[in-house]
Design an enzyme around this catalytic site. Sequence first.
Site, PDB file in Angstrom:
ATOM      1  N   ASP A  23      -7.021  -1.170  -4.382  1.00 43.88           N
ATOM      2  CA  ASP A  23      -8.059  -0.822  -3.408  1.00 43.88           C
ATOM      3  C   ASP A  23      -8.976   0.263  -3.968  1.00 43.88           C
ATOM      4  O   ASP A  23     -10.206   0.181  -3.860  1.00 43.88           O
ATOM      5  CB  ASP A  23      -7.435  -0.325  -2.102  1.00 43.88           C
ATOM      6  CG  ASP A  23      -6.561  -1.365  -1.427  1.00 43.88           C
ATOM      7  OD1 ASP A  23      -6.813  -2.579  -1.606  1.00 43.88           O
ATOM      8  OD2 ASP A  23      -5.618  -0.971  -0.712  1.00 43.88           O
ATOM      9  N   ASP A  49       0.859  -1.177   0.000  1.00 45.48           N
ATOM     10  CA  ASP A  49       0.000   0.000   0.000  1.00 45.48           C
ATOM     11  C   ASP A  49       0.893   1.222   0.000  1.00 45.48           C
ATOM     12  O   ASP A  49       2.004   1.194   0.548  1.00 45.48           O
ATOM     13  CB  ASP A  49      -0.905   0.012   1.238  1.00 45.48           C
ATOM     14  CG  ASP A  49      -1.973  -1.070   1.196  1.00 45.48           C
ATOM     15  OD1 ASP A  49      -2.443  -1.397   0.086  1.00 45.48           O
ATOM     16  OD2 ASP A  49      -2.356  -1.571   2.263  1.00 45.48           O
TER      17      ASP A  49
END
Length: 136
Positions: free
Chosen positions: A122, A108
């Site tokens: 995401d 991430d």
Amino acid sequence: MTVLLLAAAATLAADALTKSLVTAHLAEGRLYGVAGSWGVRRVHNRRGALLRASPGQAAVAWLVVAGGLVLLVGLSRPAPGVVAGLGLLVGGAAGNVVDRLRRGAVVDFVAAGRWPVFNVADAAMVVGVVLAAVAP
């Protein structure tokens, strides 16, 4: 079906490219800030929607969901916006599954203030769900 596959492939490619660039050029944990707590921060997320599942179990679960969505589109012929949204969802899920299998964690890197750090996959899944829900 073509729209779903193109959206999924484009999402998967964009996710893989951005994660590759982030892991090659950014130190883990450091915030490269734009404004305040907004910016880019590379983190390796070992948690996820299937918290107790092994990477392999999580991959199988996501592949079953993706397969079900592809089958749904093939059988029911929903509106193009729904199909594109589902393509984003499938591509995003696939991007995170690939990461879990390769690294044992998801990379991430988008730091957006108080939100948890996230990635292209995401964001694509969220946009895909919204698009599929609001498409006529």
